[in-house]
Write a protein that holds these residues in place. Structure first.
Motif, PDB file in Angstrom:
ATOM      1  N   TRP A   1      11.315  -2.990  -8.086  1.00 39.99           N
ATOM      2  CA  TRP A   1      11.261  -2.432  -6.728  1.00 39.99           C
ATOM      3  C   TRP A   1      11.886  -1.043  -6.700  1.00 39.99           C
ATOM      4  N   HIS A   2      11.213  -0.108  -6.060  1.00 39.17           N
ATOM      5  CA  HIS A   2      11.742   1.261  -5.969  1.00 39.17           C
ATOM      6  C   HIS A   2      11.074   1.994  -4.831  1.00 39.17           C
ATOM      7  N   GLN A   3      11.636   3.162  -4.533  1.00 39.62           N
ATOM      8  CA  GLN A   3      10.999   4.116  -3.619  1.00 39.62           C
ATOM      9  C   GLN A   3      10.647   5.336  -4.467  1.00 39.62           C
ATOM     10  N   ASP A   4       9.519   5.968  -4.216  1.00 40.07           N
ATOM     11  CA  ASP A   4       9.118   7.072  -5.093  1.00 40.07           C
ATOM     12  C   ASP A   4      10.103   8.234  -5.051  1.00 40.07           C
ATOM     13  N   SER A   5      10.817   8.401  -3.939  1.00 43.05           N
ATOM     14  CA  SER A   5      11.843   9.457  -3.900  1.00 43.05           C
ATOM     15  C   SER A   5      12.911   9.228  -4.966  1.00 43.05           C
TER      16      SER A   5
ATOM     17  N   PHE B   1      -0.870   9.888  -7.586  1.00 46.45           N
ATOM     18  CA  PHE B   1      -0.508  11.304  -7.487  1.00 46.45           C
ATOM     19  C   PHE B   1       0.092  11.532  -6.110  1.00 46.45           C
ATOM     20  N   ARG B   2       0.942  12.570  -6.026  1.00 49.43           N
ATOM     21  CA  ARG B   2       1.801  12.714  -4.839  1.00 49.43           C
ATOM     22  C   ARG B   2       1.600  14.047  -4.134  1.00 49.43           C
ATOM     23  N   TYR B   3       1.764  13.991  -2.833  1.00 49.05           N
ATOM     24  CA  TYR B   3       1.581  15.201  -2.012  1.00 49.05           C
ATOM     25  C   TYR B   3       2.829  15.456  -1.180  1.00 49.05           C
TER      26      TYR B   3
ATOM     27  N   VAL C   1      -0.571   8.677  -3.401  1.00 47.39           N
ATOM     28  CA  VAL C   1      -1.916   8.094  -3.325  1.00 47.39           C
ATOM     29  C   VAL C   1      -2.135   7.326  -4.625  1.00 47.39           C
ATOM     30  N   TRP C   2      -2.351   6.031  -4.513  1.00 44.31           N
ATOM     31  CA  TRP C   2      -2.502   5.148  -5.676  1.00 44.31           C
ATOM     32  C   TRP C   2      -3.963   4.689  -5.722  1.00 44.31           C
ATOM     33  N   VAL C   3      -4.627   5.019  -6.841  1.00 47.58           N
ATOM     34  CA  VAL C   3      -6.080   4.821  -6.930  1.00 47.58           C
ATOM     35  C   VAL C   3      -6.424   3.936  -8.129  1.00 47.58           C
TER      36      VAL C   3
ATOM     37  N   VAL D   1       9.231   0.832  -0.114  1.00 50.60           N
ATOM     38  CA  VAL D   1       9.716   0.059  -1.261  1.00 50.60           C
ATOM     39  C   VAL D   1       8.533  -0.701  -1.864  1.00 50.60           C
ATOM     40  N   HIS D   2       8.316  -0.499  -3.157  1.00 48.51           N
ATOM     41  CA  HIS D   2       7.160  -1.151  -3.791  1.00 48.51           C
ATOM     42  C   HIS D   2       7.452  -1.473  -5.254  1.00 48.51           C
ATOM     43  N   THR D   3       6.604  -2.275  -5.828  1.00 50.16           N
ATOM     44  CA  THR D   3       6.761  -2.715  -7.220  1.00 50.16           C
ATOM     45  C   THR D   3       5.375  -3.035  -7.774  1.00 50.16           C
ATOM     46  N   SER D   4       5.318  -3.334  -9.073  1.00 48.17           N
ATOM     47  CA  SER D   4       4.116  -4.002  -9.600  1.00 48.17           C
ATOM     48  C   SER D   4       4.596  -4.966 -10.674  1.00 48.17           C
ATOM     49  N   LYS D   5       3.833  -6.010 -10.885  1.00 51.55           N
ATOM     50  CA  LYS D   5       4.319  -7.079 -11.780  1.00 51.55           C
ATOM     51  C   LYS D   5       3.568  -7.027 -13.113  1.00 51.55           C
TER      52      LYS D   5
ATOM     53  N   LEU E   1      -0.942   8.506 -14.879  1.00 48.27           N
ATOM     54  CA  LEU E   1      -2.113   7.745 -15.311  1.00 48.27           C
ATOM     55  C   LEU E   1      -1.569   6.468 -15.951  1.00 48.27           C
ATOM     56  N   ARG E   2      -1.931   5.337 -15.392  1.00 46.20           N
ATOM     57  CA  ARG E   2      -1.268   4.095 -15.820  1.00 46.20           C
ATOM     58  C   ARG E   2      -2.212   3.210 -16.632  1.00 46.20           C
ATOM     59  N   THR E   3      -1.732   2.873 -17.842  1.00 47.59           N
ATOM     60  CA  THR E   3      -2.531   2.019 -18.734  1.00 47.59           C
ATOM     61  C   THR E   3      -2.291   0.534 -18.433  1.00 47.59           C
TER      62      THR E   3
ATOM     63  N   SER F   1      -6.553  -3.757 -19.722  1.00 39.83           N
ATOM     64  CA  SER F   1      -5.673  -2.781 -19.067  1.00 39.83           C
ATOM     65  C   SER F   1      -5.985  -2.733 -17.577  1.00 39.83           C
ATOM     66  N   ARG F   2      -4.954  -2.609 -16.766  1.00 35.97           N
ATOM     67  CA  ARG F   2      -5.179  -2.349 -15.338  1.00 35.97           C
ATOM     68  C   ARG F   2      -5.047  -0.843 -15.142  1.00 35.97           C
ATOM     69  N   TRP F   3      -6.159  -0.132 -15.401  1.00 32.04           N
ATOM     70  CA  TRP F   3      -6.120   1.339 -15.309  1.00 32.04           C
ATOM     71  C   TRP F   3      -6.009   1.787 -13.848  1.00 32.04           C
TER      72      TRP F   3
HETATM   73  O1  AKG Z   1       0.945   1.367 -10.867  1.00 32.38           O
HETATM   74  C1  AKG Z   1       1.944   0.658 -10.931  1.00 32.38           C
HETATM   75  O2  AKG Z   1       1.967  -0.358 -11.599  1.00 32.38           O
HETATM   76  C2  AKG Z   1       3.190   1.054 -10.207  1.00 32.38           C
HETATM   77  C3  AKG Z   1       2.988   2.278  -9.433  1.00 32.38           C
HETATM   78  C4  AKG Z   1       4.194   2.764  -8.770  1.00 32.38           C
HETATM   79  O3  AKG Z   1       5.197   2.127  -8.716  1.00 32.38           O
HETATM   80  C5  AKG Z   1       4.154   4.074  -8.161  1.00 32.38           C
HETATM   81  O4  AKG Z   1       3.087   4.675  -8.061  1.00 32.38           O
HETATM   82  O5  AKG Z   1       5.234   4.542  -7.769  1.00 32.38           O
END
Ligand code: AKG
Length: 298
Positions: free
Chosen positions: A130-134, A240-242, A157-159, A223-227, A116-118, A234-236
């Motif tokens: 930058w990362h991979q969830d693994s 969650f992962r399957y 799944v990013w919601v 490969v993903h990131t957020s800035k 849960l991201r605040t 807040s960007r709520w």
């Molecule tokens: O929500 C974010 O800012 C990053 C999310 C992320 O990197 C992830 O779900 O692995």
């Protein structure tokens, strides 16, 4: 998007953003869960004299940010729990499950550890490099390189719970990076993974702004990131992962071992993966709750 378009885009790019896949009314329980925790937090701190106001009149997007601003803190994590019927229902959202069936097959579990991201205004530590969830799943210790799940297909799944924009720090992805394999990287002192490769030189980053009701489906190798969140709110969001259920899905020996790694890690943390798709018995909320309480007791 049709199911076929979703599957084609995901297989080509390693991710797919699907708009209006969730009825926004189905996000209300999670937003209410957050509101209740923030309300209790403000009450406690106000009664202890640590806050000048409970910020009750602030909207959902702003209240927690206003509290943290007065306290002069920027916590990396949500520290108020993430378990309950709201979460069971979230993991079982029909639109999400219909996409997971396409991407992961008929035997699928949620790993039981949501984020849960605040994403607080100005927070650098939550502008995840930058990362991979693994990499996050496989590495528990700072500085220690470990690889376990590079050959197992999992889906994040990013919601968004409020509108995610470039300004408030939406996710960015590199299309096609899921075909690069599990890359080298390790957790830094702040617990965030840093990769060794210059991924921006290898691919083209794409922002994924998304409104509530949408969902971003990502491979564990995407490969993903957020800035940094440049707004005052807040960007709520919640992700969650399957993964394929170890003893039910059709897996190779190596995939089975990786799926067991994921399952055992969850169990060691007092969590129980939740079976969401199966041809056999699917746990009810009461059954899953009992399993989780038992696991925590152990
Ligand atoms: O929500 C974010 O800012 C990053 C999310 C992320 O990197 C992830 O779900 O692995």
């Amino acid at each position: 998007m049709t199911h076929q378009e979703i599957k084609t885009a995901y297989e080509r790019d390693g991710y797919v953003a699907v708009r209006d896949i969730i009825d926004v009314r189905d996000l209300a329980p999670i937003r209410d869960f957050i509101k209740a925790k923030v309300d209790a937090y403000s009450r406690e701190l106000y009664s202890e004299g640590k806050l000048s106001s409970r910020y009750e009149d602030e909207p959902f997007e702003r209240r927690y940010a206003a509290i943290c601003q007065e306290l002069d803190i920027l916590p990396r994590n949500w520290n108020f729990g993430a378990f309950g019927l709201e979460f069971y229902d979230l993991y079982n959202l029909p639109g999400v499950l219909s996409v997971l069936r396409l991407l992961l097959g008929p035997e699928v579990s949620n790993i039981g550890t949501p984020a849960l991201r605040t994403k607080l205004p100005g927070s650098v530590i939550t502008s995840f490099p930058w990362h991979q969830d693994s990499q996050y799943l496989d590495q528990g210790t700072i500085g220690k390189k470990e690889k376990h799940t590079g050959h197992l297909h999992m889906v994040t799944v990013w919601v968004p719970l409020v509108e995610a924009t470039i300004e408030n720090g939406c996710c960015w992805v590199i299309p096609g990076s899921h075909r690069w394999g599990l890359l080298d990287g390790a957790r830094g002192a702040d617990s965030n993974v840093r990769m060794e490769a210059d991924v921006e030189a290898r691919g083209t980053p794409v922002p994924i702004p998304l409104k509530p009701g949408g969902a971003l489906f990502m491979s564990n190798l995407c490969v993903h990131t957020s800035k940094v969140n440049m707004t005052q709110e807040s960007r709520w969001s919640i992700d969650f992962r399957y993964f394929p259920t170890p003893d039910r899905a059709d897996l190779t020996v190596a995939q089975h071992k990786a799926a067991e790694f994921v399952q055992n890690k969850a169990l060691a943390g007092g969590r129980v993966p939740l079976i969401v798709l199966t041809k056999e018995h699917k746990p009810t909320w009461e059954e899953w709750e009992a399993q989780v309480l038992e696991q925590r007791r152990k």
